[in-house]
Design a protein around this motif. Sequence first.
Motif, PDB file in Angstrom:
ATOM      1  N   PHE A  84       0.650  -1.118   0.029  1.00  0.00           N
ATOM      2  CA  PHE A  84       0.106   0.200  -0.283  1.00  0.00           C
ATOM      3  C   PHE A  84       0.913   1.184  -0.042  1.00  0.00           C
ATOM      4  N   ILE A  85       1.800   1.352   1.065  1.00  0.00           N
ATOM      5  CA  ILE A  85       3.479   2.533   0.424  1.00  0.00           C
ATOM      6  C   ILE A  85       3.505   2.722  -0.522  1.00  0.00           C
ATOM      7  N   TRP A  86       3.806   1.514  -1.406  1.00  0.00           N
ATOM      8  CA  TRP A  86       4.384   2.126  -2.658  1.00  0.00           C
ATOM      9  C   TRP A  86       2.847   2.291  -3.280  1.00  0.00           C
ATOM     10  N   LEU A  87       1.591   2.191  -3.375  1.00  0.00           N
ATOM     11  CA  LEU A  87       1.024   2.010  -4.454  1.00  0.00           C
ATOM     12  C   LEU A  87       0.563   3.691  -4.049  1.00  0.00           C
ATOM     13  N   THR A  88       0.472   4.139  -3.348  1.00  0.00           N
ATOM     14  CA  THR A  88       0.581   5.604  -2.797  1.00  0.00           C
ATOM     15  C   THR A  88       1.387   6.055  -3.886  1.00  0.00           C
ATOM     16  N   ILE A  89       2.782   5.933  -3.627  1.00  0.00           N
ATOM     17  CA  ILE A  89       3.909   6.462  -4.128  1.00  0.00           C
ATOM     18  C   ILE A  89       3.355   6.798  -5.223  1.00  0.00           C
ATOM     19  N   ILE A  90       3.514   5.547  -6.831  1.00  0.00           N
ATOM     20  CA  ILE A  90       3.054   5.126  -7.636  1.00  0.00           C
ATOM     21  C   ILE A  90       2.004   5.694  -8.014  1.00  0.00           C
ATOM     22  N   THR A  91       0.461   5.729  -7.615  1.00  0.00           N
ATOM     23  CA  THR A  91      -0.165   6.445  -8.096  1.00  0.00           C
ATOM     24  C   THR A  91      -0.744   7.413  -8.056  1.00  0.00           C
ATOM     25  N   GLY A  92       0.134   8.233  -6.753  1.00  0.00           N
ATOM     26  CA  GLY A  92      -0.234   9.768  -6.458  1.00  0.00           C
ATOM     27  C   GLY A  92       1.150  10.188  -7.442  1.00  0.00           C
ATOM     28  N   VAL A  93       2.268  10.311  -6.862  1.00  0.00           N
ATOM     29  CA  VAL A  93       3.589  11.038  -6.873  1.00  0.00           C
ATOM     30  C   VAL A  93       3.264  11.365  -8.450  1.00  0.00           C
ATOM     31  N   GLY A  94       3.331   9.250  -9.385  1.00  0.00           N
ATOM     32  CA  GLY A  94       2.753   9.382 -10.329  1.00  0.00           C
ATOM     33  C   GLY A  94       1.683   9.964 -11.270  1.00  0.00           C
ATOM     34  N   PHE A  95       1.190  10.060 -10.780  1.00  0.00           N
ATOM     35  CA  PHE A  95      -0.552  10.835 -11.576  1.00  0.00           C
ATOM     36  C   PHE A  95       0.609  12.364 -11.425  1.00  0.00           C
ATOM     37  N   LEU A  96       0.699  12.845 -10.245  1.00  0.00           N
ATOM     38  CA  LEU A  96       1.796  14.482 -10.388  1.00  0.00           C
ATOM     39  C   LEU A  96       2.655  14.954 -11.668  1.00  0.00           C
ATOM     40  N   ILE A  97       3.354  13.723 -11.574  1.00  0.00           N
ATOM     41  CA  ILE A  97       4.538  13.920 -12.697  1.00  0.00           C
ATOM     42  C   ILE A  97       3.490  13.549 -14.205  1.00  0.00           C
TER      43      ILE A  97
END
Lengths: 487, 630
Positions: B85-98
């Motif tokens: 879950f921790i990785w998911l939040t970064i992958i999709t969250g930061v991923g979205f911003l990028i």
Amino acid sequence: MADSLLWVVLLPIVLGFAMFALPKAGDGIARGTGIVVSAAELLLVALQYGRVGHQVSYPWFTDSPWTAAFHFGSSQIALLFCAMLALITLAAAIVTNVQRERDFMAQMLLLEGTMMGLFLARDLLVFALFWDAMLVPVFIMLVNWGEGTAAAWRFLIYNGTAGLGLLLATAAYGILAGTTDVIGAAHAQSLAAGAAWWIFVGFAFSYAVKTPLFPFHTWMPDTYTASPAPLAAVISSVQSKSGIFGFLVIGFGLFPQEMHRWAPLLSLLGLIAMIYGALVAMWHDDAKRVLAYSSLSHLGLLFLGILSFNQLAIVGVLVYAVAHGLFNAVMFLVVGYVEQREETRAISRLGGLGINNPKLGGAMMVGSMALLGLPGLAGFAGELLILIGVWGSGQHWYAAIALIPIVLAAVYMLRVLLKVVWGPEVQDLPVRPDLAWWEIVAVAPLAAALLLFGLWPNLAAPAAHDVVNVAASVAAAAPATVSEASH
Amino acid sequence: MESSVISWPLIVWLLPIAGAVAIWACGPLLRRFAGPLACAVIGAAFVGTLALWPAVAAQPAGVHVTMFTWAPGITVGLLVDRLSFIWLTIITGVGFLIHVYAIGYMEGDRAEARFFAYLNFFIFAMLTLVMADNFVFLLVGWGLVGLASFWLIGFWIERPIAVEAARKAFVMNVVGDVGIMLAIFALFATFGSLSYADVFAKAAQGPGPVMTLIALGLLAGACAKSAQLPLHTWLPDAMEGPTPVSALIHAATMVTAGVYLVARCWPIYQHAPGAMETVGVIGALTALAGAVLGVVQWDIKRILAYSTMSQIGYMIMGVGVGAYSAGVLHFYTHAFFKACLFLASGVIIHNLAGEQDVRKMGGLAKRMPVAFWSMLAATCAIIGVPLFSGWVSKDAVVYQTLAHGHPVLWLLGVAAAALTAYYMSRMMWVTFAGSFRGDEHGAHAHGHVPAWVMGLPVALLGAGSVVIGWLNWPHEGFAEFLAPIFGGTDVAPAAAWGGEFLSTQIPLFIALIVGAGIAYLQYGTAGALAQAPARLEREAAAQPAFLVKLYYWNELLDALFVTPARALAALCARIIDPKLIDAVLVRDVATDAGVLGLLFRRWQSGLVRTYALTLLCGAAAIIVYIAVVR
């Protein structure tokens, strides 16, 4: 009339001969006919999945010198290879673009029919008959449409010699066992150990040449290089599997002890082939020759898997055999596309095709990634399952060393892909149109099948059940008395 | 918790691939809408991830979806537990911003749609990697992120340097992949299963040497993917890709997969003698080696690339000493501040028409305030200014090395922190302070994408760089959240000497002051800024060759592997194949047979084609006869 299983064999042969009745000039008609027939053949093979295990048999020799029959049967493993053959022949037919198309297409259909006969045969003599028969269309195509007749003769003499070994071994088997109607039979007659070993050597030699296995491979790069792309796609993908098929169905079925006895040598040769083929592939400049030596490397992996006597490895062998057929076909067809457009297939001459021909670049990307074992595609699934099995059978060093050619595959395949498709354009090469829709249609089903088997290699598991005696041959090997007692 | 087949994890997993396929298939039709569509897909995946939160928070074992039988005895499925879950939040969250940022950055590129298809595909691959419940799909995700990275490094395929960088990244990552394959062989042979649950439950019973082999095989994969010694050289070269790619793949997500792998497989490492120590040492050495190389770089993206390598070294060191949650925390904060640094550098590069050399920058603080303030926040985070996110996590990692009894690693960590403070401050002063040293005519003409498209993600990530570490407060929040995963094993056995404040915070603060202070004296004083162009040139000329040549590491790898392999290939292809096998084994035998054949020649007309056709006709006639007549 006759049974539809028989028509799987007959349809391409009969219609292949019938093609000669078409007008000589009508290339469009010839190609259209070839496509329709090979599509019908694919359908016919698919229909056989409705009744796996069905058999047809007609007596041939009744008692003297042994009993033999025109015996054909569908099994999961045979149909797997037949389906691959039908799919790849169809793809090859779609993109065929040669002189005298009528004659070429006729030979392609004859080749397809003879190979269907080989995979479906239930009698060793029928198997041997088709084994030799399938050399003929290849030879004729090499002479008429190939690059020089030397390669054609080489192919015929080398493979004819191997075929002779197969025929002699078959005859010896028939005389000793009383019948050759034994492929896939539940209780095949075992031979006395004294005779079994040299009869097995006869079979194994011909399979090893056909596949080919190091060091019997030197005919193969010449043949593949000289072949027009559609022919190269079919023979490198499917004809190479007839030897593998022989080991799986006939080797395990009739000679389990002999398989075990010769395993150390054969798997060592397989391992050598893997590394040697990969190294040579790194050096050559002719894209087809790179593919030929990569085949040598990949087929070596199949030997490693077969001779690990591990059930999971056998599943892997089937997945990888199909994968190798598919990605080889894609790559030979794509190199054909390149050669047709740029009039060369020398890697050093080519460059930057992806800029103006993105679809061509994409097709080569798919083929190359499948070939070098990208996770998620069938090649990877096969490799992983085979090597899990090899490790599981206790051959830890073999499994570990077999990882080296996987790295080398990335090196030699990227060498081709990145030089040909990426990088700056080469100024003095002709700029030609990108892939036409039919050129995409030809390779797309092959790519889809690579993805399907990559995501779900369990599809090959039913066919693996047809490979009998895998574990038994290990158990039976220690006391060699089993065959003595039963004879 | 077993979940039904149609479920949130499945939807989150499949959304990005659906987006990738749709954009790839309809690229020419979508044109400028490819970017917004790609963003919408990843945004939806982020919402889906958040929707998983209640289930993940309620279920210590996570949400599990069994999918299908991959091969006999190997079942694959998805697992979303607290670690993934921790990785998911970064992958999709930061991923979205990028993704949003990339709409601005890639505007007008010839292959804009293809870029977004690749980016969505990358998210799918990364999700596969962290959502797999077994080693097979882990490796599939592992390979596919490598493919996405390869495509995106070589995105501008006409540039030879990008092609070479892509090749290097791919081949080095295949070396890592086969390491994981080796581990898989041993795992299946030892445990008869490849699912995490089965393997980790029985990890304690695995024989020590085998466990070490497995752990080292996995570590090879981790080193390749996370650019750790000795497989690190591809990462700086990977900066040839577009900057959003550097931020997403080569900083925030993919390159941290090695940290995920070691953290995920902690039960294996715990029972593998010697493996943990190897991981810790590799991480610490990489942290230092990367920081040293960061000092001699002039290309802004390469400075950041070496800093990424170095920061991942900290994470690997953290999980290597057994402080798993500290390593994961540093991943979490790093994702924010490093993505911010890259995106801000992208704003600069974008506005300076592709200029990446900091010597040709200077005085940019006033010209690009959003980039400046965001980058300043992120720099404060990475160098460990108290209260910033990086301070929280780096401090945790360094303290844990000491608490787990590795004072040498602690020392390496503190030394690398001083160097980090130095090279990051250097970069900031050279880039933003003083006056502009570049070419005024290179200013970028803006298109119709509004400035906030790039500015807002940078600013948000900058804000994240400040506050995200506070998640760990008031009281080791990360370790508590991850306790069900690591079973409390990552808590240090006893407080180290002097407690965290004296043993780590004070030394790290001193390191920060020393590093940043030297950088100030060298680059930040009024005098230094006044004569900057000449000084920087002189300094570049005086840099030691050993560092400029990156420890001669590329040359070393070439000499050890590439050159021998090429020589062997030439030997096989030029001598063994044609002169030995073909000439001696085949043709000589054929010649001998030919002599024998003379005796039989009278039997033959010589027209083999005729024979062959006769044979085929005969066979066919027999079959037709049987089929039709009988």
